[in-house]
Design an enzyme around this catalytic site. Sequence first.
Site, mmCIF file in Angstrom:
data_model
loop_
_atom_site.group_PDB
_atom_site.id
_atom_site.type_symbol
_atom_site.label_atom_id
_atom_site.label_comp_id
_atom_site.label_asym_id
_atom_site.label_seq_id
_atom_site.Cartn_x
_atom_site.Cartn_y
_atom_site.Cartn_z
ATOM 1 N N HIS A 68 0.840 -1.212 0.000
ATOM 2 C CA HIS A 68 0.000 0.000 0.000
ATOM 3 C C HIS A 68 0.868 1.253 0.000
ATOM 4 C CE1 HIS A 68 -2.251 -3.156 2.014
ATOM 5 N NE2 HIS A 68 -1.482 -3.029 3.060
ATOM 6 N N HIS A 80 6.438 6.304 6.162
ATOM 7 C CA HIS A 80 5.895 5.904 4.865
ATOM 8 C C HIS A 80 5.206 7.119 4.266
ATOM 9 C CE1 HIS A 80 2.537 5.564 7.649
ATOM 10 N NE2 HIS A 80 1.822 5.964 6.589
ATOM 11 N N HIS A 120 2.022 8.741 1.325
ATOM 12 C CA HIS A 120 0.813 8.613 0.500
ATOM 13 C C HIS A 120 0.981 9.644 -0.620
ATOM 14 C CE1 HIS A 120 -1.194 6.454 3.891
ATOM 15 N NE2 HIS A 120 -0.363 7.195 4.578
ATOM 16 N N GLU A 153 -3.248 13.204 2.451
ATOM 17 C CA GLU A 153 -4.430 12.683 3.165
ATOM 18 C C GLU A 153 -5.118 13.823 3.912
ATOM 19 O OE1 GLU A 153 -2.999 8.920 5.188
ATOM 20 O OE2 GLU A 153 -4.228 8.221 3.521
ATOM 21 N N HIS A 158 4.449 10.352 6.571
ATOM 22 C CA HIS A 158 4.028 10.045 7.938
ATOM 23 C C HIS A 158 5.151 9.396 8.722
ATOM 24 C CE1 HIS A 158 -0.472 9.936 6.588
ATOM 25 N NE2 HIS A 158 -0.051 11.166 6.863
ATOM 26 N N THR A 181 -4.889 5.932 9.119
ATOM 27 C CA THR A 181 -5.655 6.276 7.910
ATOM 28 C C THR A 181 -5.799 5.076 6.972
ATOM 29 O OG1 THR A 181 -3.718 6.920 6.627
ATOM 30 C CG2 THR A 181 -4.750 8.632 7.987
ATOM 31 N N THR A 182 -5.275 3.918 7.424
ATOM 32 C CA THR A 182 -5.486 2.693 6.656
ATOM 33 C C THR A 182 -6.096 1.657 7.593
ATOM 34 O OG1 THR A 182 -3.404 1.622 7.271
ATOM 35 C CG2 THR A 182 -3.337 3.125 5.376
HETATM 36 N N1 LIG Z 1 -1.225 6.258 7.585
HETATM 37 S S1 LIG Z 1 -0.917 6.162 9.183
HETATM 38 O O1 LIG Z 1 0.243 6.968 9.487
HETATM 39 O O2 LIG Z 1 -2.120 6.466 9.920
HETATM 40 C C1 LIG Z 1 -0.454 4.516 9.617
HETATM 41 C C2 LIG Z 1 0.007 4.259 10.913
HETATM 42 F F1 LIG Z 1 0.079 5.284 11.767
HETATM 43 C C3 LIG Z 1 0.399 2.973 11.292
HETATM 44 C C4 LIG Z 1 0.319 1.938 10.380
HETATM 45 C C5 LIG Z 1 -0.115 2.174 9.095
HETATM 46 C C6 LIG Z 1 -0.489 3.469 8.731
HETATM 47 F F2 LIG Z 1 -0.901 3.703 7.451
HETATM 48 ZN ZN LIG Z 2 0.166 7.106 6.513
#
Ligand SMILES: NS(=O)(=O)c1c(F)cccc1F
Ligand SMILES: [Zn+2]
Length: 259
Positions: A66, A94, A96, A106, A119, A201-202
Site C-alpha cells: 500500500h 511511509h 501517501h 491525506e 508520515h 488512515t489505513t
Molecule cells: N497512515 S498512518 O500513518 O495512519 C499509519 C500508521 F500510523 C500505522 C500503520 C499504518 C499506517 F498507514
Molecule cells: Zn500514513
Amino acid sequence: MAHWGYMTTNGPSTWGKDFPIANGERQSPIDIVTTAAEYDSDVLGSNALSTNYTPESEVKLVNNGHSIMCQITKKGVLTGGPLGKDEYRLEQFHLHWGAEDNRGSEHTVDGKMYASELHLVHWNASKYSSFADAVQKPDGLAVLGIFITPGVACNQFKVISDNCGKLKTSGAEMTVDTTLDPTLLLPSNTSDYWTYLGSLTTPPLFESVTWIVFKEPVEYSKEQLLALRNLVDSDGNHMQDNYRPPAALKQRKVKKTFT
Ligand SMILES: NS(=O)(=O)c1c(F)cccc1F
Ligand SMILES: [Zn+2]
C-alpha cells in the site's frame, strides 16, 4: 475477503464493511479548516514539541503493497507539545501520494490537497511495551504529518526515491548501506503545526493516533514524486492515489500552535 486497497472495488468507501470503525468518532485524515483551529498556547507553552532521533546506520525499505515504508531500528523519540512528558518512539515512516501533483495528501488544508504526505509513525514507549501493544490504545501512537509539494529535490529522501525501482513489487524489501537522519525529513519550521486526536488512515483504522501536522510543506523534485508513482501495489497496479479522503470531524477540535 478482498484485500483492502485504493481501487473502486476495495477502496476507502468500502472499508467500513470489514472495519466498521471507519465511521467512528475520531477518524483520520481530516480537512483542516484553518479559521476553526484553536490557538492553544499551553500546547506549545508547557514544553515545545521536540524530536531526538538517532540517524539510521542502514536503511531498511519495504514495499508493503500500500506504500513504501522505511523501518526504523534506532530508538529515536518524539515528546512535548500535545504529547506532554510521554516519550513516543519512532517506528517507521511511509508516504501517501497521487497519480498527479494536484492530489495525494491525506490531510487537506482548507480543502487544498498536496502532492504527497509523509508520515513518521511513533508509539508511546512511556506507557506501552511495543508498537503492537500501543496501536490499539487511545494514547498509543503519535504521527507527524509532513506535506510534500513539487520543487527542489529532498536530499535525505534520495535513498528512498533512488531505490524505488528495486522495490517495484509488493512484498519487496531491501537494505541500503547508507545512513539516514529522520530529522532531515522534517520541515525547517517544526513549531507551527495543527494537532488533533485521530486514527490510522489505513485499515484497521484504530483510533489511537495523536496527529501533528506541520504547516510548512517540504519540497521533493518531480523525479522523486515520479519514483513513488512507479511502484507497484499488491494488485499489480501502479501504486498511485494511495490516500484516504478526509473523514468527518464530528465532535473534535483542531488545535494550532501559531497565530
Ligand atoms: N497512515 S498512518 O500513518 O495512519 C499509519 C500508521 F500510523 C500505522 C500503520 C499504518 C499506517 F498507514
Ligand atoms: Zn500514513
